[in-house]
Design a protein around this motif. Sequence first.
Motif, PDB file in Angstrom:
ATOM      1  N   UNK A  29       0.796  -1.232   0.201  1.00 51.43           N
ATOM      2  CA  UNK A  29       0.086   0.054   0.034  1.00 51.43           C
ATOM      3  C   UNK A  29       0.795   1.229   0.016  1.00 51.43           C
ATOM      4  N   UNK A  30       0.470   2.175  -0.776  1.00 49.00           N
ATOM      5  CA  UNK A  30       0.986   3.383  -0.755  1.00 49.00           C
ATOM      6  C   UNK A  30       0.769   4.502   0.390  1.00 49.00           C
ATOM      7  N   UNK A  31      -0.455   4.383   0.843  1.00 48.94           N
ATOM      8  CA  UNK A  31      -0.735   5.393   2.125  1.00 48.94           C
ATOM      9  C   UNK A  31      -0.511   4.532   3.466  1.00 48.94           C
ATOM     10  N   UNK A  32      -0.054   5.151   4.271  1.00 42.32           N
ATOM     11  CA  UNK A  32      -0.101   4.657   5.758  1.00 42.32           C
ATOM     12  C   UNK A  32      -0.397   5.735   6.802  1.00 42.32           C
ATOM     13  N   UNK A  33      -0.935   5.216   7.912  1.00 43.40           N
ATOM     14  CA  UNK A  33      -1.518   6.499   8.742  1.00 43.40           C
ATOM     15  C   UNK A  33      -1.129   6.027  10.306  1.00 43.40           C
ATOM     16  N   UNK A  34      -1.114   7.009  10.931  1.00 45.26           N
ATOM     17  CA  UNK A  34      -1.033   6.760  12.507  1.00 45.26           C
ATOM     18  C   UNK A  34      -1.984   7.615  13.152  1.00 45.26           C
ATOM     19  N   UNK A  35      -2.852   6.949  13.880  1.00 50.79           N
ATOM     20  CA  UNK A  35      -4.062   7.558  14.796  1.00 50.79           C
ATOM     21  C   UNK A  35      -3.832   7.371  16.322  1.00 50.79           C
ATOM     22  N   UNK A  36      -4.284   8.107  17.002  1.00 49.74           N
ATOM     23  CA  UNK A  36      -4.345   7.620  18.330  1.00 49.74           C
ATOM     24  C   UNK A  36      -5.985   7.639  18.758  1.00 49.74           C
ATOM     25  N   UNK A  37      -6.280   6.891  19.836  1.00 49.37           N
ATOM     26  CA  UNK A  37      -7.736   6.670  20.007  1.00 49.37           C
ATOM     27  C   UNK A  37      -7.612   6.813  21.505  1.00 49.37           C
ATOM     28  N   UNK A  38      -8.406   7.572  21.992  1.00 54.13           N
ATOM     29  CA  UNK A  38      -8.762   7.849  23.342  1.00 54.13           C
ATOM     30  C   UNK A  38     -10.363   7.789  23.656  1.00 54.13           C
ATOM     31  N   UNK A  39     -10.835   7.367  24.808  1.00 56.11           N
ATOM     32  CA  UNK A  39     -12.058   7.270  25.045  1.00 56.11           C
ATOM     33  C   UNK A  39     -12.924   8.616  24.690  1.00 56.11           C
ATOM     34  N   UNK A  40     -14.083   8.402  23.999  1.00 55.88           N
ATOM     35  CA  UNK A  40     -15.009   9.627  23.707  1.00 55.88           C
ATOM     36  C   UNK A  40     -14.377  10.543  22.721  1.00 55.88           C
ATOM     37  N   UNK A  41     -13.277  10.121  22.173  1.00 59.58           N
ATOM     38  CA  UNK A  41     -12.805  11.135  21.241  1.00 59.58           C
ATOM     39  C   UNK A  41     -12.495  10.410  19.675  1.00 59.58           C
ATOM     40  N   UNK A  42     -12.898   9.105  19.652  1.00 62.85           N
ATOM     41  CA  UNK A  42     -12.717   8.348  18.490  1.00 62.85           C
ATOM     42  C   UNK A  42     -11.192   8.239  17.833  1.00 62.85           C
ATOM     43  N   UNK A  43     -11.039   8.318  16.823  1.00 70.89           N
ATOM     44  CA  UNK A  43      -9.881   8.075  16.253  1.00 70.89           C
ATOM     45  C   UNK A  43      -9.249   9.483  15.809  1.00 70.89           C
ATOM     46  N   UNK A  44      -8.075   9.902  15.869  1.00 69.88           N
ATOM     47  CA  UNK A  44      -7.524  11.201  15.829  1.00 69.88           C
ATOM     48  C   UNK A  44      -6.152  10.814  14.895  1.00 69.88           C
ATOM     49  N   UNK A  45      -6.092  11.757  13.718  1.00 73.15           N
ATOM     50  CA  UNK A  45      -5.185  11.246  12.669  1.00 73.15           C
ATOM     51  C   UNK A  45      -3.749  12.072  13.298  1.00 73.15           C
ATOM     52  N   UNK A  87      -2.013   6.541  25.746  1.00 72.45           N
ATOM     53  CA  UNK A  87      -3.020   6.417  24.775  1.00 72.45           C
ATOM     54  C   UNK A  87      -3.070   4.971  23.931  1.00 72.45           C
ATOM     55  N   UNK A  88      -3.937   4.597  22.852  1.00 77.06           N
ATOM     56  CA  UNK A  88      -3.970   3.482  22.333  1.00 77.06           C
ATOM     57  C   UNK A  88      -3.517   4.197  20.832  1.00 77.06           C
ATOM     58  N   UNK A  89      -2.520   3.583  20.297  1.00 77.45           N
ATOM     59  CA  UNK A  89      -1.895   4.112  18.972  1.00 77.45           C
ATOM     60  C   UNK A  89      -2.323   3.073  17.964  1.00 77.45           C
ATOM     61  N   UNK A  90      -2.967   3.371  16.787  1.00 75.61           N
ATOM     62  CA  UNK A  90      -3.314   2.485  15.645  1.00 75.61           C
ATOM     63  C   UNK A  90      -2.693   2.733  14.297  1.00 75.61           C
ATOM     64  N   UNK A  91      -2.390   1.982  13.724  1.00 76.01           N
ATOM     65  CA  UNK A  91      -1.644   2.106  12.574  1.00 76.01           C
ATOM     66  C   UNK A  91      -2.626   1.558  11.200  1.00 76.01           C
ATOM     67  N   UNK A  92      -2.565   2.301  10.115  1.00 75.88           N
ATOM     68  CA  UNK A  92      -3.550   1.979   9.052  1.00 75.88           C
ATOM     69  C   UNK A  92      -2.931   2.081   7.884  1.00 75.88           C
ATOM     70  N   UNK A  93      -3.095   1.143   6.765  1.00 74.60           N
ATOM     71  CA  UNK A  93      -2.634   1.507   5.375  1.00 74.60           C
ATOM     72  C   UNK A  93      -3.979   1.265   4.542  1.00 74.60           C
ATOM     73  N   UNK A  94      -3.646   2.018   3.311  1.00 77.31           N
ATOM     74  CA  UNK A  94      -4.783   1.825   2.172  1.00 77.31           C
ATOM     75  C   UNK A  94      -3.979   2.026   0.848  1.00 77.31           C
ATOM     76  N   UNK A  95      -4.731   1.438  -0.148  1.00 72.81           N
ATOM     77  CA  UNK A  95      -4.192   1.788  -1.561  1.00 72.81           C
ATOM     78  C   UNK A  95      -4.180   3.061  -1.998  1.00 72.81           C
ATOM     79  N   UNK A  96      -3.508   3.454  -3.195  1.00 74.01           N
ATOM     80  CA  UNK A  96      -3.136   4.799  -3.286  1.00 74.01           C
ATOM     81  C   UNK A  96      -4.822   5.328  -3.702  1.00 74.01           C
ATOM     82  N   UNK A  97      -5.014   6.508  -3.475  1.00 77.52           N
ATOM     83  CA  UNK A  97      -6.373   7.342  -3.723  1.00 77.52           C
ATOM     84  C   UNK A  97      -6.408   7.487  -5.282  1.00 77.52           C
ATOM     85  N   UNK A  98      -7.597   6.995  -5.971  1.00 83.01           N
ATOM     86  CA  UNK A  98      -7.539   7.280  -7.367  1.00 83.01           C
ATOM     87  C   UNK A  98      -8.740   8.020  -7.588  1.00 83.01           C
ATOM     88  N   UNK A  99      -9.337   9.253  -6.852  1.00 88.20           N
ATOM     89  CA  UNK A  99     -10.666   9.692  -7.017  1.00 88.20           C
ATOM     90  C   UNK A  99     -11.890   9.004  -6.392  1.00 88.20           C
TER      91      UNK A  99
END
Lengths: 115, 117
Positions: A29-45, A87-99
């Motif tokens: 995957x081209x795209x990778x992300x780091x989020x943190x997750x906190x109660x009541x706040x969901x995931x923040x990039x 906090x809880x830290x979550x990593x994610x990946x996705x294929x390239x955005x193409x519209x």
Amino acid sequence: DVKVTQSSRYLVKRTGEKVFLECVQDMDHENMFWYRQDPGLGLRLIYFSYDVKMKEKGDIPEGYSVSREKKERFSLILESASTNQTSMYLCASSPPTSGSADTQYFGPGTRLTVL
Amino acid sequence: AQSVTQPDIHITVSEGASLELRCNYSYGATPYLFWYVQSPGQGLQLLLKYFSGDTLVQGIKGFEAEFKRSQSSFNLRKPSVHWSDAAEYFCAVVLNPFSGGYNKLIFGAGTRLAVHP
């Protein structure tokens, strides 16, 4: 199946320590992300990367940096850990955005405690 | 501000009962919509997604969601809940999906589901 792995499930560090969180994906995957997750706040990039050596700030980059030297690996760095980075830290990946939006695939998370 | 709202922080249902989790977004155009589930100690798993077409979307584990443009909603449903469905559920949207470049995924705060035997 897409697999996103994170180096640690649980981590305990002391205030002021330099902390490295590692994330590896096996789907080219081209795209990778780091989020943190906190109660009541969901995931923040925190940061994301759309290519090797490329990075963009997310919503809450303060106190963090990232590194992407290889396509499959995306590291989150806490230069000097503080208690408010517990906090809880979550990593994610996705294929390239193409519209069109692309599904993000998540790792199991690292629960970081800073004492 | 553009946002995603999940009005229910906690929901408790009995096993076998039906379930509906609410999600509303504030944005002028139709975004791309997702529901993710997070089991205890796990990462997020995609349940279903809506991009266009039929507004009733089928997902994994027997879940479905319906997009209602007039209500800016994308509620998640399941006709009969199993004990293993106890988890946290996140609604997420990509706003302005045709703008090109990276499109940020915005998450709601989550709804924690408890299932009574």
